[in-house]
Design a protein around this motif. Structure first.
Motif, PDB file in Angstrom:
ATOM      1  N   SER A 176      33.119   2.485  29.310  1.00 46.24           N
ATOM      2  CA  SER A 176      33.040   1.956  30.677  1.00 46.24           C
ATOM      3  C   SER A 176      34.254   1.114  31.048  1.00 46.24           C
ATOM      4  CB  SER A 176      31.761   1.126  30.842  1.00 46.24           C
ATOM      5  OG  SER A 176      31.710   0.080  29.893  1.00 46.24           O
ATOM      6  N   PHE A 177      35.079   0.709  30.071  1.00 47.15           N
ATOM      7  CA  PHE A 177      36.311  -0.012  30.351  1.00 47.15           C
ATOM      8  C   PHE A 177      37.492   0.933  30.570  1.00 47.15           C
ATOM      9  CE2 PHE A 177      33.691  -2.964  27.927  1.00 47.15           C
ATOM     10  CZ  PHE A 177      33.779  -4.123  28.691  1.00 47.15           C
ATOM     11  N   GLY A 178      37.257   2.240  30.391  1.00 49.09           N
ATOM     12  CA  GLY A 178      38.335   3.209  30.516  1.00 49.09           C
ATOM     13  C   GLY A 178      39.101   3.430  29.236  1.00 49.09           C
ATOM     14  N   ASN A 179      38.654   2.822  28.126  1.00 53.90           N
ATOM     15  CA  ASN A 179      39.305   3.069  26.838  1.00 53.90           C
ATOM     16  C   ASN A 179      39.040   4.502  26.406  1.00 53.90           C
ATOM     17  OD1 ASN A 179      40.108   0.324  26.673  1.00 53.90           O
ATOM     18  ND2 ASN A 179      38.090  -0.211  25.867  1.00 53.90           N
ATOM     19  N   HIS A 201      51.414  11.261  20.769  1.00 52.02           N
ATOM     20  CA  HIS A 201      51.794  11.976  21.987  1.00 52.02           C
ATOM     21  C   HIS A 201      50.540  12.316  22.796  1.00 52.02           C
ATOM     22  CE1 HIS A 201      55.915  12.911  20.458  1.00 52.02           C
ATOM     23  NE2 HIS A 201      55.301  12.897  19.278  1.00 52.02           N
ATOM     24  N   PHE A 202      50.620  12.132  24.106  1.00 49.96           N
ATOM     25  CA  PHE A 202      49.522  12.555  24.958  1.00 49.96           C
ATOM     26  C   PHE A 202      50.067  12.896  26.340  1.00 49.96           C
ATOM     27  CE2 PHE A 202      49.724   7.970  24.590  1.00 49.96           C
ATOM     28  CZ  PHE A 202      49.686   7.491  25.903  1.00 49.96           C
ATOM     29  N   LYS A 203      49.216  13.099  27.289  1.00 57.83           N
ATOM     30  CA  LYS A 203      49.542  13.638  28.609  1.00 57.83           C
ATOM     31  C   LYS A 203      50.715  12.898  29.259  1.00 57.83           C
ATOM     32  CE  LYS A 203      46.822  15.424  32.461  1.00 57.83           C
ATOM     33  NZ  LYS A 203      45.470  15.465  33.066  1.00 57.83           N
ATOM     34  N   ARG A 204      51.461  13.645  30.110  1.00 55.89           N
ATOM     35  CA  ARG A 204      52.599  13.088  30.863  1.00 55.89           C
ATOM     36  C   ARG A 204      53.746  12.663  29.944  1.00 55.89           C
ATOM     37  NH1 ARG A 204      49.204   9.000  34.841  1.00 55.89           N
ATOM     38  NH2 ARG A 204      48.010  10.580  35.963  1.00 55.89           N
ATOM     39  N   ILE A 235      43.088   4.908  22.729  1.00 55.86           N
ATOM     40  CA  ILE A 235      44.216   4.611  23.604  1.00 55.86           C
ATOM     41  C   ILE A 235      43.681   3.714  24.709  1.00 55.86           C
ATOM     42  CG2 ILE A 235      45.954   5.558  25.167  1.00 55.86           C
ATOM     43  CD1 ILE A 235      45.746   8.185  23.536  1.00 55.86           C
ATOM     44  N   ALA A 236      44.332   2.583  24.908  1.00 57.47           N
ATOM     45  CA  ALA A 236      43.836   1.601  25.862  1.00 57.47           C
ATOM     46  C   ALA A 236      44.998   0.994  26.632  1.00 57.47           C
ATOM     47  CB  ALA A 236      43.050   0.503  25.136  1.00 57.47           C
ATOM     48  N   SER A 243      41.988   5.593  30.960  1.00 60.12           N
ATOM     49  CA  SER A 243      41.674   6.969  31.343  1.00 60.12           C
ATOM     50  C   SER A 243      42.250   7.295  32.715  1.00 60.12           C
ATOM     51  CB  SER A 243      40.161   7.175  31.339  1.00 60.12           C
ATOM     52  OG  SER A 243      39.825   8.440  31.877  1.00 60.12           O
ATOM     53  N   ARG A 244      42.024   6.414  33.670  1.00 62.67           N
ATOM     54  CA  ARG A 244      42.485   6.664  35.033  1.00 62.67           C
ATOM     55  C   ARG A 244      43.997   6.525  35.148  1.00 62.67           C
ATOM     56  NH1 ARG A 244      38.895   3.701  37.521  1.00 62.67           N
ATOM     57  NH2 ARG A 244      40.107   1.778  37.481  1.00 62.67           N
ATOM     58  N   LEU A 245      44.566   5.478  34.565  1.00 63.87           N
ATOM     59  CA  LEU A 245      45.984   5.209  34.754  1.00 63.87           C
ATOM     60  C   LEU A 245      46.877   6.163  33.959  1.00 63.87           C
ATOM     61  CD1 LEU A 245      45.900   1.300  34.703  1.00 63.87           C
ATOM     62  CD2 LEU A 245      46.200   2.793  36.685  1.00 63.87           C
ATOM     63  N   LEU A 246      46.355   6.667  32.829  1.00 60.35           N
ATOM     64  CA  LEU A 246      47.152   7.581  32.010  1.00 60.35           C
ATOM     65  C   LEU A 246      46.763   9.040  32.222  1.00 60.35           C
ATOM     66  CD1 LEU A 246      47.192   5.533  28.668  1.00 60.35           C
ATOM     67  CD2 LEU A 246      49.009   5.694  30.388  1.00 60.35           C
ATOM     68  N   GLY A 247      45.753   9.286  33.047  1.00 62.94           N
ATOM     69  CA  GLY A 247      45.336  10.662  33.325  1.00 62.94           C
ATOM     70  C   GLY A 247      44.693  11.350  32.145  1.00 62.94           C
ATOM     71  N   LEU A 248      44.026  10.566  31.291  1.00 58.02           N
ATOM     72  CA  LEU A 248      43.382  11.127  30.107  1.00 58.02           C
ATOM     73  C   LEU A 248      41.888  11.249  30.346  1.00 58.02           C
ATOM     74  CD1 LEU A 248      45.241   9.207  27.266  1.00 58.02           C
ATOM     75  CD2 LEU A 248      45.146  11.687  27.527  1.00 58.02           C
ATOM     76  N   HIS A 249      41.370  12.447  30.111  1.00 54.73           N
ATOM     77  CA  HIS A 249      39.964  12.718  30.387  1.00 54.73           C
ATOM     78  C   HIS A 249      39.307  13.362  29.164  1.00 54.73           C
ATOM     79  CE1 HIS A 249      40.906  11.703  34.494  1.00 54.73           C
ATOM     80  NE2 HIS A 249      41.888  12.592  34.484  1.00 54.73           N
TER      81      HIS A 249
END
Length: 264
Positions: A176-179, A201-204, A235-236, A243-249
């Protein structure tokens, strides 16, 4: 006084959660009910297993964990009771028990043998499963209301792909914190790292090359990775929604590349 926890996909909008609790209290008025969560996405047994595996061991031994995921009535459905690490789990035999167990073995495993009450034909969670949970919470033996089985229905969580220099995993849960929590365990990371440096390594084309011990170790708004309470790589963003700021879903691919240089 027995303790029964609830992990369901019932949400909070409808009467289903209240009916479930009412059924339990009617059978066991002195029960201590604890909500783990009712916000599991519908029928998502893997998400429920992640939550339960990280929560159950904080409760006292003997706690009964009632799992209300994918429990709608269907012909040929099987319902299971399990004793595991001195806790009890009750739910539909839809694969979630095998995910909770992983490569471990249940202490006891029984198929519930309780007659369906036709008044609750479409809601076995508030009938068969609550009766089993209350029976156990009162100290009853699993063998009194079930038949022993060798193993639950087998479903396996997607495992990371590993070679000498890389681990390729995926996002298994977003809290719920987006972690962003991966399926890469601390044990696996250490086994492959062997003291080397790394790049995550992850998105973007984003990368992180340093493990943190806590979320506030970097300035506010900065990204980090760490092994949190779940012991899986997260990843935090410090005081941000990763999740929202890094585009990770959910189910996004992440990769760890291990370098020949020593870790910093």
């Amino acid at each position: 006084m027995g303790v029964i926890t609830l992990t369901t996909d019932l949400g909070h909008r409808d009467f289903y959660q209240a009916a479930l609790k009412g059924s339990i209290i009617s059978q066991l008025p002195e029960v201590r009910l604890v909500d783990i969560t009712h916000e599991i996405p519908s029928f998502d047994i893997q998400r429920a297993a992640v939550v339960l595996r990280n929560a159950f061991h904080y409760f006292p031994d003997g706690t009964v964990h009632l799992i209300g995921i994918d429990t709608v009535f269907q012909e040929g459905a099987h319902y299971t009771m399990m004793k595991f690490e001195d806790h009890f789990f009750v739910g539909a035999d839809n694969g979630i028990f095998s995910i909770i167990l992983g490569d471990k073995t249940a202490q006891e495993l029984f198929e519930i043998d309780i007659m369906q009450d036709l008044r609750y034909l479409h809601f076995p969670l508030a009938d068969i499963l609550t009766k089993a949970a209350c029976h156990i919470a009162k100290g009853g033996a699993l063998s009194e209301i079930g038949q022993p089985i060798e193993r639950p229905l087998k479903k396996v969580m997607i495992q990371p792909l590993v070679d000498n220099n890389t681990i390729k995993g995926h996002v298994s849960y977003i809290d719920s914190f987006g972690n962003v929590i991966s399926n890469i365990s601390k044990e696996l990371f250490n086994d492959v790292q062997l003291g080397r440096g790394f790049k995550l390594h992850f998105k973007r084309n984003e990368t992180i090359s340093r493990l943190s011990w806590h979320y506030n170790e970097v300035p506010e708004g900065e990204k980090l990775c760490l092994f949190g309470i779940s012991n899986f790589l997260e990843i935090a963003i410090n005081k941000g929604h990763a999740s929202r700021l890094l585009g990770l879903h959910q189910d996004e691919i992440i990769m760890i590349e291990f370098l020949d240089t020593p870790r910093r």
